[in-house]
Design a protein around this motif. Sequence first.
Motif, short mmCIF file in Angstrom:
data_model
loop_
_atom_site.label_atom_id
_atom_site.label_comp_id
_atom_site.label_asym_id
_atom_site.label_seq_id
_atom_site.Cartn_x
_atom_site.Cartn_y
_atom_site.Cartn_z
N UNK A 182 0.84 -1.19 0.00
CA UNK A 182 0.00 0.00 0.00
C UNK A 182 0.88 1.24 0.00
N UNK A 183 0.43 2.27 -0.70
CA UNK A 183 1.16 3.52 -0.72
C UNK A 183 0.81 4.39 0.47
N UNK A 184 1.81 4.99 1.08
CA UNK A 184 1.62 5.86 2.24
C UNK A 184 2.09 7.26 1.86
N UNK A 185 1.22 8.22 2.05
CA UNK A 185 1.58 9.62 1.80
C UNK A 185 1.18 10.45 3.00
N UNK A 186 1.64 11.69 3.02
CA UNK A 186 1.35 12.58 4.13
C UNK A 186 0.88 13.92 3.59
N UNK A 187 -0.03 14.50 4.31
CA UNK A 187 -0.53 15.84 3.97
C UNK A 187 -0.18 16.79 5.10
N UNK A 188 0.06 18.02 4.72
CA UNK A 188 0.46 19.03 5.69
C UNK A 188 -0.55 20.16 5.62
N UNK A 189 -1.67 20.01 6.34
CA UNK A 189 -2.77 20.98 6.18
C UNK A 189 -2.44 22.38 6.67
N UNK A 190 -1.61 22.53 7.65
CA UNK A 190 -1.32 23.86 8.16
C UNK A 190 -0.31 23.81 9.28
N UNK A 191 0.19 24.98 9.64
CA UNK A 191 1.20 25.06 10.69
C UNK A 191 0.65 24.69 12.05
N UNK A 192 -0.67 24.79 12.21
CA UNK A 192 -1.26 24.49 13.53
C UNK A 192 -1.22 23.01 13.83
N UNK A 193 -1.07 22.19 12.80
CA UNK A 193 -1.06 20.75 13.03
C UNK A 193 0.24 20.36 13.73
N UNK A 194 0.13 19.51 14.73
CA UNK A 194 1.32 19.07 15.44
C UNK A 194 2.12 18.08 14.63
N UNK A 196 2.04 15.83 10.54
CA UNK A 196 1.33 15.66 9.27
C UNK A 196 0.35 14.49 9.35
N UNK A 197 -0.66 14.56 8.52
CA UNK A 197 -1.69 13.52 8.50
C UNK A 197 -1.27 12.42 7.54
N UNK A 198 -1.45 11.18 7.99
CA UNK A 198 -1.07 10.02 7.18
C UNK A 198 -2.25 9.60 6.32
N UNK A 199 -1.93 9.26 5.04
CA UNK A 199 -2.96 8.82 4.11
C UNK A 199 -2.53 7.49 3.50
N UNK A 200 -3.44 6.51 3.52
CA UNK A 200 -3.23 5.23 2.87
C UNK A 200 -3.99 5.21 1.56
N UNK A 201 -3.27 4.90 0.47
CA UNK A 201 -3.94 4.80 -0.80
C UNK A 201 -4.97 3.67 -0.75
N UNK A 202 -6.17 3.91 -1.25
CA UNK A 202 -7.25 2.89 -1.11
C UNK A 202 -6.97 1.62 -1.91
N UNK A 203 -6.26 1.73 -3.03
CA UNK A 203 -5.99 0.57 -3.85
C UNK A 203 -4.53 0.15 -3.68
N UNK A 204 -4.29 -1.15 -3.55
CA UNK A 204 -2.91 -1.62 -3.41
C UNK A 204 -2.07 -1.27 -4.65
N UNK A 205 -0.83 -1.01 -4.42
CA UNK A 205 0.10 -0.76 -5.53
C UNK A 205 0.48 -2.06 -6.21
N UNK A 206 0.75 -3.09 -5.40
CA UNK A 206 1.07 -4.42 -5.90
C UNK A 206 0.42 -5.45 -4.99
N UNK A 207 0.11 -6.58 -5.58
CA UNK A 207 -0.43 -7.70 -4.82
C UNK A 207 0.15 -8.98 -5.41
N UNK A 208 0.77 -9.80 -4.56
CA UNK A 208 1.43 -11.02 -5.00
C UNK A 208 0.91 -12.18 -4.17
#
Length: 1330
Positions: A182-194, A196-208
Motif C-alpha cells: 500500500x502507498x503511504x503519503x502525508x498531507x500538511x494541512x497547516x502550521x497548527x497541526x502538530x 502531518x496527516x497520514x494517508x493510505x492509498x485505497x488501492x494496493x500498488x502491488x499484490x502477489x
Amino acid sequence: MLQNTLSSTLSFHKSNGHISTLAAGDGGTMQELENAGRLVDKHLNYDSCFPSLLDMMKLPPQGGASVSGLSENDYPSGGDSRLLRHLHTLRKVPLPADLLHHFQHMQCNCMMGLFPEIKRAWLTIDSDIYVWVYEDGSDLSYFDGLHDTILSVGLVTPKAGVFKPYIEHLLCLATPTEIVLLGVSFSYPGESESSPCMNLLPEPLFSVSTDGAYILTVKGSNDGRIFLGAKDGSLWELVYQAEDGWFSRKCYKVNYSRSTLSYILPSFLSLSDDDPVTQVEIDNSRYIVYTLTEKGNISIYDLGSDGKGMSKVMTVSHNSIMNMAVMVAKTVDKMNFKNLVSICPVDKTESPHIHLVVITGTGVRLYYSTAPLNMPHARPYQMNLLHIRLPPGFAANALTHRPTKVHKALYSHGTGILCASESNESDVIWTVSRDQFPYHPSLAESQAVLAVDGYVWALADVTPPLWCSTLNPPTPQGTSPPLLVTQHQQAPRQLVLLSASGAHILTALRPVDQLKHLLQECGGADSNIIKEFFLSMSLQQACATALILAMDPNLQETRIAEWAREAIFRYGTVHLPNVAFSTFQNFQSPVYSFLPTQVSTPVQGQIMPHQQQQHQQPPQGDQQQYSPLHNALYLYLARILRPVWATPFIKEEVIDNKPILTCVLSSEEVSFLARHVDLMAKFMLANQGPGQNISNISLQNTLQGTPNQTMGLTTCVGDGNLGERASLLALRSLLAHALEVLRLCTVVTTHNFSLVTEGLSKEIRDQVRGVTLRDLILSGKDVCRNLIMALMDRYHGDNASIDAISMRLRDVCPSLYRIEDAKLSKANEIILAAKNNDNKAEKEKAFREAVELCKQIGQYVNVVGICSQLASGGWYEGVVDLCLSIASQRDPSGQALHYYKNNEPSDDPQGFMAFSSRMECYRVIVDHLNQLIGSSTISPPLSPPNIPNRPGPPVTPQQTMPSSDAGHFAEQMITLIVNSSDELAHVTLYQWLVDTGRTDRLLAISTPYLENFFTKPNSKHPLENLLWRYYERNKEYYKAAKTLSQLADQSGDTLLSVRIEYLSRALMCLSSSQMTTATSYADFMLHLEEKKDVARVQLMVLEAIQAKGGSSEVITSLNSGLLDITTLYEKYAEPWELWECKLAIVHCAGHSEHQLIRVLWTHIIDNELLLTESSPTSSRIDALAAKIKSLARLYSTSPNFFPLEHIIRTCEIRSVQLKAENSCWVVDALHDCGIPVSKLIAMYHRLYRSGDSVWEVERAPYHLLRILAHLFSMLTDSPVSIPSQERRALREECLDYIAEYLTDLGASADASAAIISSRLKTCQMKLEKS
C-alpha cells in the motif's frame, strides 16, 4: 586587461611590510590564538582517545572470546543510586479511544507494533489495520480492504524512481494468501497541526500471491528492498519495479533459503520440520541480513558490497551457539543461553569489529563478528563469538536480582533494553547503558529497572536523528563519539514501549540531564550527591557538562543555570581531595599542560587503549597543572568546534563539469556553531570580576563555600599561576576570533557560498579549497578577507546591498572587516562609478577623490588591486600618485634608501623590510608600464580564418587600448616619476628603462639621481655601457674615455673585438676633449694607443688559435680581458707555434733581435708551404707569394723586422726545391709590394757573390743569374722613375754585373748557361743603347 572586482581593492592589514596581527578582542595576538588552538587540538585528541567497544571487551591475547558481568565494576552500584539513574519516564499515552471498541469484533488474530520512522503505532485486528501517532494518540488511520487475516506488517522506504514522489513509504501487509503493498503519503494541512496527516492509498500498488508461504515478519532496507520471513524458515524477497521485464513481472517474490529440489517435491515430502522465522534484521551499514528462527537458529545473508546482490552465507544452529557460549562462560549455567529472543545488528559507526548482538531469554548478550578482526571490512563468511555480557545480578555481591523471562529485547548504540514478563499484570523493563563510562578501560554499564503496565508487545528506539549529521562527524577511527562528547547538541535517547495499556515513552538521560535532575532534587550545588557526581565523572568532565546548563539560554531565567554555575565555581576552581568512592576511581581527569611547543594536533588514525592511558599520567617535572574549570572550558569549546575544526570546512565539487566551492555546513549549521561559541564568550564575559578586565583573569565569585573562602577563578588563578592566566586570556582571544570567523561564514553561506566564490582566481581557490576551521581561525585571515571581497564583488553596483552588507560585516566581524575596509569599499565604489561616467571633468574629480581617500589609509590598501581599478579607468596619474604615497607611508623614516645606498647589507632586517615594502609599490608602477608599452608596441598576430566553436554571431574581440593612448599614458607615468623626489622610484624607473632596452629615453632624462644610478658600486648589472654614453651626451669626454678604458679592461665575457672598439672610442673621445694640452691627457692618450696596439696583437693571437681549433677555455681566456705582451708570447704564441703572432709581438715590443726575426721568417715561410702541402706547386707558390705580400705591407717599412735578403734567399731556395715553373715569382711578389728593382738587383747580386754552396747542393748554380737576368729585363723593359743621374750610375753598375756574369757563364758547358748568357747579352745591348 583589468578586473573590476573589490577583491583587488583591499589589502591584508599590512603595516611597515609586516602582516599585522588580528586582535580578536582586547590584547588578542596571533601567538595567543596559536597557543589556544594547540590546547583545543589537545582536548580534541583526548575526546578521540576513548577505548573502542572491542578494547573494552578485553579479548584474550591468544584469541578466543571473553566474558564480563561477573565483576562489581561491570555494573557500578556504590554510592547514591541516583548517580546511576539513566532512565526517565517521559509520559504514558493510552490507546486511542476510537480503537477500543474494534476489539469486540476480533475473530482470529490481533497484533501490535511500531513504525518509528513515521512516529506511528499500528494494530491489526483480523484483516484490518489501524495506525496512529503514539506520542498523543492522534491521526488514527485504518485500512480494511483485505479479506484474510493479516499475519505480518512492515513499513518500507520505496525504491527510488519506482513510484510517484508523493508516495513516501510502502505499507507491506501479508496474509495467508497474498502480500499487498500500500502507498503511504502525508498531507500538511497547516502550521497548527502538530504532525502531518497520514494517508493510505485505497488501492494496493502491488499484490502477489503467497503460494502457500506463511509470512510472519517483514523488514525493509534503507534502499527499498523488502525481505519476508516465512513460517517454514525461508527468507523471501518481494521484488518490485516500475515496468515489466523480459522475463519478470513488476512484482514477484524470490526465495533465498530453499534449494531447487524443494520446488519439485510436494510439501508432505518435506525432509525437515518447520522452523518459523521470528525476526529479520538488516545491517544497512554493511549490507548484511540476519534471520532468527523460533528454535534459535541464526542465518546470515550477504547483500554484496553495494547492497544490490544476495547470497546465503551460513546458518548457525542454536546448539552451536549455546555450546560455544558455555565453553567461554564455564561458570555460568547453560540454561542462560538456551532461549534466544532477539538479534540486533551493530552499526559500523558504533564498532567496525562487532557486527551482531544476540540476546537470550535471561538478558545475556552475545557479541559476534562475521569477519576477521584484522579485516573488519571484509564480506561476511563466519559467525565468530567475541564476548559474552552477562546481565546485572551475576556479580558475587550483586544487590539486584537478575532478569528472567525476557521476551522482547533491543540493543541500540550501547544501550540494551530487556522486557521481562515476571508477572501477568506488568512487565519489568531492564536497561543497561555505557554512556556514563565512555573512558572506562573495560565495559562498564549503568542499569535501571522500570515497571510498565501490561505485556510489552513492541519496543523501539525512536531517538530523533541529529538535525544535521555534519555536526556529528565520526572520530578518526570511523566510529561515532561518545554521548558525553556530543550531548550539547544530541537530543536524549528516546524509547517507546507498546503494551495493551498504551505507549510508554521513556528517555535515556544524558549526563547533563542527570545533573539537571540532581540539581532540581537537591535545590542547589551545595550537596554531597552533587559533589559525588563531579568526582565520579571527573571534575573536568563534570564541569564541561555543567557548562551546558550554565550557558543554556532557555535556562537563564531559572535557578538551574545559577546552580550549575555555582557548581562549576565550587568544584572546578579548587582541587578537592579524592572521596572514598571506589566505583569511580578509574575516571579521574587527565592532566593538561600549557606548553605550546609540546602540544600535538589530533591523532589521525586509530588510537589504541595504551594511548588513552598515557593521557592519564600524572604531571612530571615542571608541567603546569590547571584547574578543572580551565580544562573544562577548553574541552567544551573543542566539542563545539569538533565538526569542522580539523576537517575541510570548504571543499570543491564538480557540478555540470564545472568545479565550484561549497561550504560543508549550511548557514543554519554555521549559525548553530556561532551561537554556541557566542554563549560561551558571554559566559566568560558575564563572570568577570567587577571593575576588572578579563585580561586579569578575575571571574566574579558566585559562591561562598565556607566563611572567608571564595570559590571563583580569582582564588584559583592567583598571582603565582601565570600559566593559567595566559591560557585563559588565549581562550578569550580564540573565542572572540572564532565567533567573528563563524559569523562571517554565516553571512557568506546565507548569500550562496558557491555563487559568492565563483569569481575567485585559481590561486585564491587553491588557497581556499580544503581549508579547515582551525586554519581559518588561527591563520586564515587571508582566506577570510578573500571571502569578504568576493561577497562584496557579488553586489557591486547595488549601493543599497553593499551598504547593508558592509554594515552587517562591521557588526559581526569588526576585526576582519574594519573601518578602513569600509572606506576602501567606498573608494572602490567611487572608482567604479567614475569609470562609467562620460563627463571627463567629473570623472577626474571622482578619481582624485578616490585616490585621496586611499592615501588616508594607505597602510591598509592593496596597492595592486586599487591601481588596477584606476588603470582600467585610464587614470594612470592616480596610479603613480597612490603608489608613491603608499611607499612613503610604509617607510616614513627613509630606511629603504639607506639600505639601498649601503649595498643592501644582509645584517639590516629593518632596512630590508622597508625596502621590500617600497618595492611592492614601485613594482605596481612597473607592471602597468609593461602593460602600456606592450599595448603600444605589440600588434596582435593575424590568424588564419577558422571554423567558430559554436553557432551564432561572431564573437566580439576583446577591446584593447589604442597604441597612441598607451604610449601617451606610459610617457605621462614616466614624467610624473621623473618630477618626483623619490630617489628609489627614480632608481626603479631607470632600471625598468634599462631592462626594456629604452636606453635612449633613459639618457634623455636630466636628474641628479641618474649619475648615481650609473655609478652605484657592487651593482649586479654594471651600467658602464650607459655611463660613457651619459658622459658623452653631457660633453664630459675625458670621463667618457676613462669609462671606456675601464670597460675594455674589466674581466668578463666581453668579446675582444668589443674591447678594441671601446679603446678606439676612448681615443675618439680624448680627441674631442678640451684637455688636449694637459700632461695627464697626453700620458693617457699614449697609454690608450699602446693598449690598443697590444689588443690588436691579442686579437691576432685569438684568431690564429681559433683557426687551429683551440679549446673553448683558451678562447674564453683570450676574450676575458686584455693581456700583456709577455703573456701573449709565452702562454699562447710559443706553445701554439704562432710564428706570425710572434713576429707581431716582437714588432709591437720593438725587440729587433736579428737572429730571432730571421728564424721567425723562416718558420713563417715553411709553415705557409706546410699548410698547402697537398696542393699543386703553382697554388703553393701563389699562397706563399700572397703571404709575403701581406706581411710586407705590415713590416716593409721596418727593415729590422723585414729582413729582405734572408726572405729572398729562403724563398728562392724553397722555389728551387719545389721546382717552381715561374722561377721569378719572388721578384714579382716583392716588386708588387713596392720594393724597387734597383734594390732587388743589389740584393740578388750580393747573394750570388756570397758563394753560398746551397745552389750547388740544390743543383741550380745559375738560378740567381736567371733571376738577375729577369730583373735586368724589368729594368730595360719597364719605365722606371729614376732620376737621369741615378739611372746612369745604375746602368753602369748593371753593365759591370752583366760582364762579370757573362765571364762566369762562359766557362760553363751547361746548356742552361748558354740560355742565360743569351738573355744577359740582350739586356747588355739594351742598356748600352739606353
